[in-house]
Design a protein around this motif. Structure first.
Motif, PDB file in Angstrom:
ATOM      1  N   LYS A   1       0.867  -1.179   0.000  1.00 58.75           N
ATOM      2  CA  LYS A   1       0.000   0.000   0.000  1.00 58.75           C
ATOM      3  C   LYS A   1       0.902   1.227   0.000  1.00 58.75           C
ATOM      4  O   LYS A   1       1.857   1.303   0.773  1.00 58.75           O
ATOM      5  CB  LYS A   1      -0.875   0.047   1.255  1.00 58.75           C
ATOM      6  CG  LYS A   1      -1.886  -1.049   1.356  1.00 58.75           C
ATOM      7  CD  LYS A   1      -2.683  -0.897   2.648  1.00 58.75           C
ATOM      8  CE  LYS A   1      -3.658  -2.036   2.816  1.00 58.75           C
ATOM      9  NZ  LYS A   1      -4.398  -1.933   4.090  1.00 58.75           N
TER      10      LYS A   1
ATOM     11  N   HIS B   1      -3.507   7.257  -3.313  1.00 57.19           N
ATOM     12  CA  HIS B   1      -3.331   5.889  -2.809  1.00 57.19           C
ATOM     13  C   HIS B   1      -3.065   4.939  -3.970  1.00 57.19           C
ATOM     14  O   HIS B   1      -3.592   5.141  -5.071  1.00 57.19           O
ATOM     15  CB  HIS B   1      -4.611   5.388  -2.124  1.00 57.19           C
ATOM     16  CG  HIS B   1      -5.007   6.165  -0.924  1.00 57.19           C
ATOM     17  ND1 HIS B   1      -4.589   5.841   0.340  1.00 57.19           N
ATOM     18  CD2 HIS B   1      -5.782   7.258  -0.789  1.00 57.19           C
ATOM     19  CE1 HIS B   1      -5.106   6.696   1.206  1.00 57.19           C
ATOM     20  NE2 HIS B   1      -5.831   7.570   0.542  1.00 57.19           N
TER      21      HIS B   1
ATOM     22  N   TRP C   1       0.769   5.661  -0.191  1.00 58.34           N
ATOM     23  CA  TRP C   1      -0.067   6.846  -0.122  1.00 58.34           C
ATOM     24  C   TRP C   1       0.806   8.086   0.033  1.00 58.34           C
ATOM     25  O   TRP C   1       1.957   8.006   0.443  1.00 58.34           O
ATOM     26  CB  TRP C   1      -1.098   6.741   1.007  1.00 58.34           C
ATOM     27  CG  TRP C   1      -0.555   6.773   2.400  1.00 58.34           C
ATOM     28  CD1 TRP C   1      -0.452   7.854   3.223  1.00 58.34           C
ATOM     29  CD2 TRP C   1      -0.040   5.672   3.147  1.00 58.34           C
ATOM     30  NE1 TRP C   1       0.089   7.488   4.427  1.00 58.34           N
ATOM     31  CE2 TRP C   1       0.347   6.153   4.410  1.00 58.34           C
ATOM     32  CE3 TRP C   1       0.134   4.317   2.873  1.00 58.34           C
ATOM     33  CZ2 TRP C   1       0.897   5.349   5.399  1.00 58.34           C
ATOM     34  CZ3 TRP C   1       0.692   3.503   3.866  1.00 58.34           C
ATOM     35  CH2 TRP C   1       1.052   4.015   5.096  1.00 58.34           C
TER      36      TRP C   1
END
Length: 182
Positions: free
Chosen positions: A96, A111, A98
């Motif tokens: 992930k 994101h 961001w």
């Protein structure tokens, strides 16, 4: 009764610390790497510094224009941290990313989510084959690639979603790993 339950809770916590000290005190290093949990949470710059063996940089979790990263991977994916191929087919990693944006995009957060699986002997239908230039070794497949932005008022804009149907992907991966082990 409340005092008895509080006492029992404290005894349980203390026994966990004594019996499982590595679990009770699992921590990340100054980069954001936790070898025991096979995770990394920090900045993209510190991930690169960790891989290169250079000192980490300090940061704030709220700073703008910094790409943050959270990674989790399987035990068989572990060798990739040292630059070696995974130890077994089916190795995976979930990433992930961001970034809190500034300037004209102040208040927006970008994101991206990626899922990668190692399948050196059998292609994964519907997944995107990654090149050795992208992953250092052949046999990797991108099974999730979603990018979106969230605005200051909670509005969501999807920039791309190249992820195949996850139910089909799970069945294909499970079937290919079971069939290969027979």
């Amino acid at each position: 009764m409340k005092i008895k339950s509080k006492f029992l809770f404290i005894v349980l916590i203390l026994s966990m610390v004594v019996v499982f000290p590595s679990t009770a005190f699992a921590q990340t290093d100054q980069y954001g790497y936790d070898a025991h949990a096979r995770t990394f949470k920090g900045t993209l710059d510190n991930w690169e510094a960790f891989l290169e063996g250079t000192p980490p940089t300090t940061f704030s979790w709220k700073q703008k224009d910094t790409v943050f990263i959270e990674r989790k991977w399987s035990k068989s994916f572990d060798p990739m941290v040292q630059g070696n191929p995974p130890s077994a087919p089916g190795a995976w990693q979930h990433v992930k990313l961001w970034e809190y944006l500034s300037g004209d995009e102040l208040g927006w957060t970008w994101h991206e989510e990626l899922g990668i699986v190692y399948s050196p002997n059998k292609p994964i239908p519907g997944a995107v084959a990654l090149t050795p230039e992208e992953m250092m070794f052949p046999g990797f497949y991108l099974i999730k690639d979603k990018e979106w932005s969230v605005g200051p008022n909670g509005e969501v804009t999807t920039d791309q979603d190249l992820s195949p149907n996850h139910r089909i992907m799970r069945r294909m991966i499970k079937f290919s790993l079971i069939k290969r082990s027979l």
